[in-house]
Write a protein that holds these residues in place. Structure first.
Motif, PDB file in Angstrom:
ATOM      1  N   MET A   1     -74.533  64.121   8.560  1.00 30.28           N
ATOM      2  CA  MET A   1     -73.228  63.573   8.891  1.00 30.28           C
ATOM      3  C   MET A   1     -72.173  64.556   8.375  1.00 30.28           C
ATOM      4  SD  MET A   1     -71.530  59.923   7.815  1.00 30.28           S
ATOM      5  CE  MET A   1     -72.746  58.979   8.647  1.00 30.28           C
ATOM      6  N   SER A   2     -71.216  64.866   9.219  1.00 30.34           N
ATOM      7  CA  SER A   2     -70.174  65.805   8.839  1.00 30.34           C
ATOM      8  C   SER A   2     -69.103  65.092   7.999  1.00 30.34           C
ATOM      9  CB  SER A   2     -69.531  66.425  10.076  1.00 30.34           C
ATOM     10  OG  SER A   2     -68.730  65.462  10.735  1.00 30.34           O
ATOM     11  N   VAL A   3     -68.244  65.880   7.419  1.00 28.58           N
ATOM     12  CA  VAL A   3     -67.159  65.334   6.597  1.00 28.58           C
ATOM     13  C   VAL A   3     -66.231  64.482   7.456  1.00 28.58           C
ATOM     14  CG1 VAL A   3     -65.176  65.980   5.194  1.00 28.58           C
ATOM     15  CG2 VAL A   3     -67.286  67.250   4.980  1.00 28.58           C
ATOM     16  N   THR A   4     -65.975  64.940   8.661  1.00 18.70           N
ATOM     17  CA  THR A   4     -65.082  64.199   9.554  1.00 18.70           C
ATOM     18  C   THR A   4     -65.692  62.862   9.944  1.00 18.70           C
ATOM     19  OG1 THR A   4     -64.262  66.293  10.423  1.00 18.70           O
ATOM     20  CG2 THR A   4     -63.803  64.326  11.723  1.00 18.70           C
ATOM     21  N   GLN A   5     -66.983  62.851  10.249  1.00 20.17           N
ATOM     22  CA  GLN A   5     -67.643  61.597  10.601  1.00 20.17           C
ATOM     23  C   GLN A   5     -67.641  60.625   9.422  1.00 20.17           C
ATOM     24  OE1 GLN A   5     -71.379  63.233  11.803  1.00 20.17           O
ATOM     25  NE2 GLN A   5     -70.835  63.271  13.980  1.00 20.17           N
ATOM     26  N   GLN A   6     -67.873  61.134   8.220  1.00 11.43           N
ATOM     27  CA  GLN A   6     -67.850  60.278   7.031  1.00 11.43           C
ATOM     28  C   GLN A   6     -66.453  59.715   6.806  1.00 11.43           C
ATOM     29  OE1 GLN A   6     -70.576  59.436   5.029  1.00 11.43           O
ATOM     30  NE2 GLN A   6     -69.134  57.940   4.224  1.00 11.43           N
ATOM     31  N   PHE A   7     -65.443  60.524   7.008  1.00  8.90           N
ATOM     32  CA  PHE A   7     -64.063  60.063   6.865  1.00  8.90           C
ATOM     33  C   PHE A   7     -63.754  58.959   7.871  1.00  8.90           C
ATOM     34  CE2 PHE A   7     -59.680  60.482   8.487  1.00  8.90           C
ATOM     35  CZ  PHE A   7     -59.010  59.968   7.396  1.00  8.90           C
ATOM     36  N   LEU A   8     -64.166  59.156   9.127  1.00 10.59           N
ATOM     37  CA  LEU A   8     -63.919  58.130  10.148  1.00 10.59           C
ATOM     38  C   LEU A   8     -64.662  56.839   9.830  1.00 10.59           C
ATOM     39  CD1 LEU A   8     -64.030  60.350  13.348  1.00 10.59           C
ATOM     40  CD2 LEU A   8     -62.026  59.330  12.258  1.00 10.59           C
ATOM     41  N   LEU A   9     -65.882  56.930   9.349  1.00 19.34           N
ATOM     42  CA  LEU A   9     -66.647  55.744   8.967  1.00 19.34           C
ATOM     43  C   LEU A   9     -65.972  55.021   7.803  1.00 19.34           C
ATOM     44  CD1 LEU A   9     -69.191  54.021   9.356  1.00 19.34           C
ATOM     45  CD2 LEU A   9     -70.348  55.551   7.757  1.00 19.34           C
ATOM     46  N   ASP A  10     -65.552  55.767   6.789  1.00 25.09           N
ATOM     47  CA  ASP A  10     -64.866  55.161   5.644  1.00 25.09           C
ATOM     48  C   ASP A  10     -63.542  54.528   6.063  1.00 25.09           C
ATOM     49  OD1 ASP A  10     -66.938  55.936   4.004  1.00 25.09           O
ATOM     50  OD2 ASP A  10     -65.896  57.730   3.254  1.00 25.09           O
TER      51      ASP A  10
ATOM     52  N   TYR B   1     -62.851  53.280   9.030  1.00 23.81           N
ATOM     53  CA  TYR B   1     -63.181  52.072   9.771  1.00 23.81           C
ATOM     54  C   TYR B   1     -63.533  50.930   8.813  1.00 23.81           C
ATOM     55  CZ  TYR B   1     -65.718  48.828  12.764  1.00 23.81           C
ATOM     56  OH  TYR B   1     -66.151  47.704  13.413  1.00 23.81           O
ATOM     57  N   ARG B   2     -64.368  51.226   7.818  1.00 25.69           N
ATOM     58  CA  ARG B   2     -64.755  50.191   6.844  1.00 25.69           C
ATOM     59  C   ARG B   2     -63.543  49.682   6.080  1.00 25.69           C
ATOM     60  NH1 ARG B   2     -70.095  53.071   4.289  1.00 25.69           N
ATOM     61  NH2 ARG B   2     -71.485  52.651   6.033  1.00 25.69           N
ATOM     62  N   ALA B   3     -62.648  50.587   5.683  1.00 28.49           N
ATOM     63  CA  ALA B   3     -61.448  50.179   4.954  1.00 28.49           C
ATOM     64  C   ALA B   3     -60.566  49.292   5.825  1.00 28.49           C
ATOM     65  CB  ALA B   3     -60.676  51.407   4.486  1.00 28.49           C
ATOM     66  N   ALA B   4     -60.450  49.621   7.108  1.00 31.99           N
ATOM     67  CA  ALA B   4     -59.645  48.807   8.015  1.00 31.99           C
ATOM     68  C   ALA B   4     -60.259  47.423   8.194  1.00 31.99           C
ATOM     69  CB  ALA B   4     -59.509  49.522   9.360  1.00 31.99           C
TER      70      ALA B   4
ATOM     71  N   GLY C   1     -59.515  45.445   5.111  1.00 31.59           N
ATOM     72  CA  GLY C   1     -58.099  45.306   4.777  1.00 31.59           C
ATOM     73  C   GLY C   1     -57.667  46.162   3.590  1.00 31.59           C
ATOM     74  N   GLN C   2     -58.384  47.230   3.333  1.00 26.53           N
ATOM     75  CA  GLN C   2     -58.066  48.126   2.219  1.00 26.53           C
ATOM     76  C   GLN C   2     -57.321  49.351   2.739  1.00 26.53           C
ATOM     77  OE1 GLN C   2     -61.916  48.980   0.639  1.00 26.53           O
ATOM     78  NE2 GLN C   2     -62.147  46.976  -0.330  1.00 26.53           N
ATOM     79  N   ALA C   3     -56.793  50.124   1.807  1.00 24.04           N
ATOM     80  CA  ALA C   3     -56.104  51.360   2.176  1.00 24.04           C
ATOM     81  C   ALA C   3     -57.122  52.398   2.648  1.00 24.04           C
ATOM     82  CB  ALA C   3     -55.336  51.909   0.986  1.00 24.04           C
ATOM     83  N   ALA C   4     -56.721  53.193   3.617  1.00 29.08           N
ATOM     84  CA  ALA C   4     -57.606  54.235   4.145  1.00 29.08           C
ATOM     85  C   ALA C   4     -57.761  55.354   3.120  1.00 29.08           C
ATOM     86  CB  ALA C   4     -57.030  54.799   5.434  1.00 29.08           C
ATOM     87  N   PRO C   5     -58.931  55.982   3.069  1.00 27.98           N
ATOM     88  CA  PRO C   5     -59.123  57.100   2.139  1.00 27.98           C
ATOM     89  C   PRO C   5     -58.316  58.313   2.587  1.00 27.98           C
ATOM     90  CG  PRO C   5     -61.011  56.892   3.578  1.00 27.98           C
ATOM     91  CD  PRO C   5     -60.127  55.720   3.872  1.00 27.98           C
TER      92      PRO C   5
END
Length: 78
Positions: free
Chosen positions: A1-10, A12-15, A18-22
């Protein structure tokens, strides 16, 4: 998994939770570089060594040692 994919997954989970995006990848890279530089300068002061010009002084010592051994540098240091 690339850094960009991990960021998008994180993100999505934060959204979903209801948490702040990383922070995006690479946002704090220069801050980390500055902190490492400042830490090195701090350690130099604690150890009673010069905080500035250490790299240039080390290179000058290396060049002078090489010249003493008969090795010529391609160009003189400023």
């Amino acid at each position: 998994m690339s850094v960009t994919q991990q960021f998008l997954l994180d993100s999505y989970r934060a959204a979903q939770l209801g948490q702040a995006a990383p922070p995006a990848p690479g946002v704090h890279d220069w801050q980390a570089v500055r902190e490492v530089r400042d830490y090195g300068r701090f350690q130099a002061v604690i150890r009673e060594r010069p905080a500035h010009g250490r790299v240039r002084a080390g290179l000058a010592r290396l060049v002078s040692a090489l010249r003493g051994a008969g090795v010529r540098s391609p160009r003189p240091l400023p």
